[in-house]
Design a protein around this motif. Structure first.
Motif, short mmCIF file in Angstrom:
data_model
loop_
_atom_site.label_atom_id
_atom_site.label_comp_id
_atom_site.label_asym_id
_atom_site.label_seq_id
_atom_site.Cartn_x
_atom_site.Cartn_y
_atom_site.Cartn_z
N VAL A 151 0.79 -1.22 -0.02
CA VAL A 151 -0.02 0.08 -0.14
C VAL A 151 0.80 1.07 -0.06
CG1 VAL A 151 -1.73 1.19 1.48
CG2 VAL A 151 -1.80 -1.27 1.17
N GLU A 152 0.48 2.35 -1.08
CA GLU A 152 1.17 3.57 -1.09
C GLU A 152 0.71 4.47 -0.97
OE1 GLU A 152 3.47 3.41 -4.79
OE2 GLU A 152 5.38 1.88 -3.99
N ARG A 153 0.77 5.40 0.13
CA ARG A 153 0.21 6.65 0.35
C ARG A 153 -1.16 6.80 -0.03
NH1 ARG A 153 4.51 11.43 -0.91
NH2 ARG A 153 3.11 12.43 0.85
N LEU A 154 -1.88 5.94 0.60
CA LEU A 154 -3.44 5.84 0.61
C LEU A 154 -3.88 6.70 1.25
CD1 LEU A 154 -4.88 3.51 -1.02
CD2 LEU A 154 -5.46 2.41 1.24
N VAL A 155 -5.10 7.56 0.73
CA VAL A 155 -5.83 8.55 1.19
C VAL A 155 -7.10 8.33 0.85
CG1 VAL A 155 -6.23 11.06 1.16
CG2 VAL A 155 -3.86 10.14 1.01
N LYS A 156 -7.91 8.67 2.26
CA LYS A 156 -9.54 8.43 2.03
C LYS A 156 -9.99 9.69 2.88
CE LYS A 156 -13.82 7.33 0.79
NZ LYS A 156 -14.31 7.69 -0.54
N LEU A 164 -9.89 1.88 6.31
CA LEU A 164 -8.81 1.39 5.65
C LEU A 164 -9.04 0.02 5.22
CD1 LEU A 164 -5.82 1.53 4.84
CD2 LEU A 164 -4.86 0.83 7.01
N SER A 165 -9.41 -0.74 6.21
CA SER A 165 -10.17 -2.40 5.69
C SER A 165 -11.05 -2.33 4.49
CB SER A 165 -10.51 -2.84 6.81
OG SER A 165 -9.96 -2.82 8.11
N ARG A 166 -11.94 -1.20 4.44
CA ARG A 166 -12.65 -1.40 3.60
C ARG A 166 -12.16 -0.80 1.86
NH1 ARG A 166 -15.21 -2.02 7.46
NH2 ARG A 166 -17.46 -2.89 7.77
N VAL A 167 -11.23 -0.01 2.22
CA VAL A 167 -10.49 0.49 0.99
C VAL A 167 -9.72 -0.47 0.62
CG1 VAL A 167 -8.67 1.94 0.09
CG2 VAL A 167 -10.54 3.19 1.60
N LEU A 168 -9.04 -1.23 1.39
CA LEU A 168 -8.18 -2.35 0.76
C LEU A 168 -9.12 -3.63 0.28
CD1 LEU A 168 -5.45 -2.62 3.44
CD2 LEU A 168 -5.40 -1.36 1.35
N ALA A 169 -10.12 -3.66 0.81
CA ALA A 169 -10.99 -5.12 0.36
C ALA A 169 -12.00 -4.31 -0.86
CB ALA A 169 -11.99 -5.28 1.32
N ARG A 170 -11.51 -3.18 -1.03
CA ARG A 170 -12.27 -2.66 -2.38
C ARG A 170 -13.75 -2.44 -2.34
NH1 ARG A 170 -10.66 0.35 -3.65
NH2 ARG A 170 -11.15 0.63 -5.81
N LEU A 171 -14.25 -2.17 -1.25
CA LEU A 171 -15.50 -1.80 -0.89
C LEU A 171 -15.75 -0.38 -1.22
CD1 LEU A 171 -16.19 -4.12 1.97
CD2 LEU A 171 -16.36 -4.69 -0.19
N VAL A 185 -8.74 -11.12 -2.46
CA VAL A 185 -8.95 -10.30 -1.36
C VAL A 185 -10.27 -10.49 -0.78
CG1 VAL A 185 -8.64 -8.15 -0.15
CG2 VAL A 185 -7.07 -8.77 -2.14
N GLN A 186 -10.59 -11.15 0.35
CA GLN A 186 -11.97 -11.26 1.02
C GLN A 186 -11.82 -10.61 2.31
OE1 GLN A 186 -14.88 -12.91 -0.50
NE2 GLN A 186 -13.71 -11.91 -2.13
N LEU A 220 -9.85 -9.27 8.29
CA LEU A 220 -10.72 -9.72 9.47
C LEU A 220 -10.82 -8.52 10.31
CD1 LEU A 220 -8.39 -12.65 10.14
CD2 LEU A 220 -10.73 -12.79 9.19
N ASP A 221 -12.05 -7.87 10.36
CA ASP A 221 -12.48 -6.71 10.86
C ASP A 221 -13.02 -6.97 12.25
OD1 ASP A 221 -13.02 -4.00 11.61
OD2 ASP A 221 -14.27 -3.63 10.12
#
Length: 324
Positions: free
Chosen positions: A8-13, A52-59, A95-96, A180-181
């Motif tokens: 992950v590089e310089r992620l912003v939300k 962050l979890s939801r961004v990585l899971a592409r939700l 990715v799940q 795993l959230d």
């Protein structure tokens, strides 16, 4: 170190909460997850872990940054595909996510077997009913769910059984990374230990990587190889779990570790954070986000921030105290 499975590089939300107000949920975060590694993500409620979890899971989509996923010799940027289209992406299955509350994440109109079978049809492309049934029963066996429960609706299952259905569903597409959230937060204490042991066994058996989001630092210390500490959208410390827990360098991490129940500290006064947390809405980009609650706060903490720096092999922290 092996080539990261996820980089992950310089992620912003940010979220717009007013005409000129933005809530900085995830602010310039970078981290790696290696193949077969468990990374614990810890911090107070509201620090940005779930976002962050939801961004990585592409939700949900990030505002900027990259999510590089290494699948064999091929690397792709998962953030390049909008979340609305990622459901049909070729890498949707790798990715799940296992959600915190199975009551909210399971369709109340689906039998347990239908919940587990859905990703087999949509992500794996299985069509044969007999093959799907056999695979569902196999997955149920992996998570310790008796086959006689597959014909029940969520309201007919216990909390631990619903958690197992959610884990089996996540495993159906043969993912390489599970997010795993807080997977045991809604469970009784007696059931939590069983589910955590199940997750540890599945990781060893299937060679999975985990991003384990939790408030329980003892669980993170026992199950995770590395830990990432977040505070108000920022990573303030990360490194090998045993190293971070034994030698925390950021004042926030020190207070989190000091709050872990320890019979050896009986009689010693607990460290309590003073002051009020800064607002994550339009935060001052110059100031340390922990300033105002930090017992070591200095005027320079208000004037400029510092980046993560190495304090030990693979152990990074961001604090002015480290400059001294």
């Amino acid at each position: 170190m092996n080539t990261p499975l996820l980089r992950v590089e310089r992620l912003v939300k940010h979220f717009k909460v007013g005409r000129n107000a933005m809530l900085h949920a995830v602010d310039d975060i970078s981290l790696d997850i290696a193949p077969g590694e468990s990374v614990g993500l810890v911090g107070e409620s509201g620090c940005g872990k779930s976002t962050l979890s939801r961004v990585l899971a592409r939700l949900i989509d990030a505002d900027s940054g990259h999510i590089h996923f290494h699948d064999g010799a091929q690397e792709s940027d998962l953030a390049a595909s909008p979340a609305a289209r990622f459901a049909r992406h070729a890498q949707r299955g790798v990715v799940q996510m296992v959600f915190q509350d199975a009551n909210d994440s399971l369709n109340p109109r689906y039998l347990a077997q239908d919940t587990i079978a859905e990703p087999l049809r949509l992500l794996v492309g299985m069509k044969d009913a007999a093959a799907i049934k056999a695979r569902v029963e196999e997955l149920a066996g992996w998570v310790g769910l008796p086959t006689e429960l597959l014909g029940r609706y969520p309201h007919q299952l216990s909390g631990g059984q619903k958690a197992r259905v959610g884990i089996a569903r996540a495993l159906a597409s043969s993912p390489r990374l599970l997010i795993l959230d807080e997977p045991t937060a809604a469970l009784d204490v007696s059931v939590q230990a069983t589910v955590l042991q199940l997750l540890a066994d599945l990781k060893a058996r299937l060679g999975l990587s985990y991003l384990f989001v939790s408030h329980d630092l003892n669980v993170v210390r026992l199950l995770c190889d590395r830990v990432v500490v977040m505070y108000l959208g920022k990573v303030v410390e990360q490194g090998p779990a045993q190293e971070v827990f034994a030698h925390p360098h950021h004042p926030y991490t020190q207070m989190l570790v000091a709050a872990i129940p320890d019979p050896h500290r009986k009689g010693q006064p607990a460290q309590i954070m003073q002051g009020e947390a800064r607002s994550p809405i339009n935060p001052d980009p110059r100031a340390c986000r922990f300033h105002g609650r930090c017992p070591h706060g200095e005027p320079r903490c208000e004037l400029h921030t510092v980046s993560l720096r190495e304090v030990a092999p693979q152990h990074l922290a961001a604090c002015h105290l480290l400059e001294d």
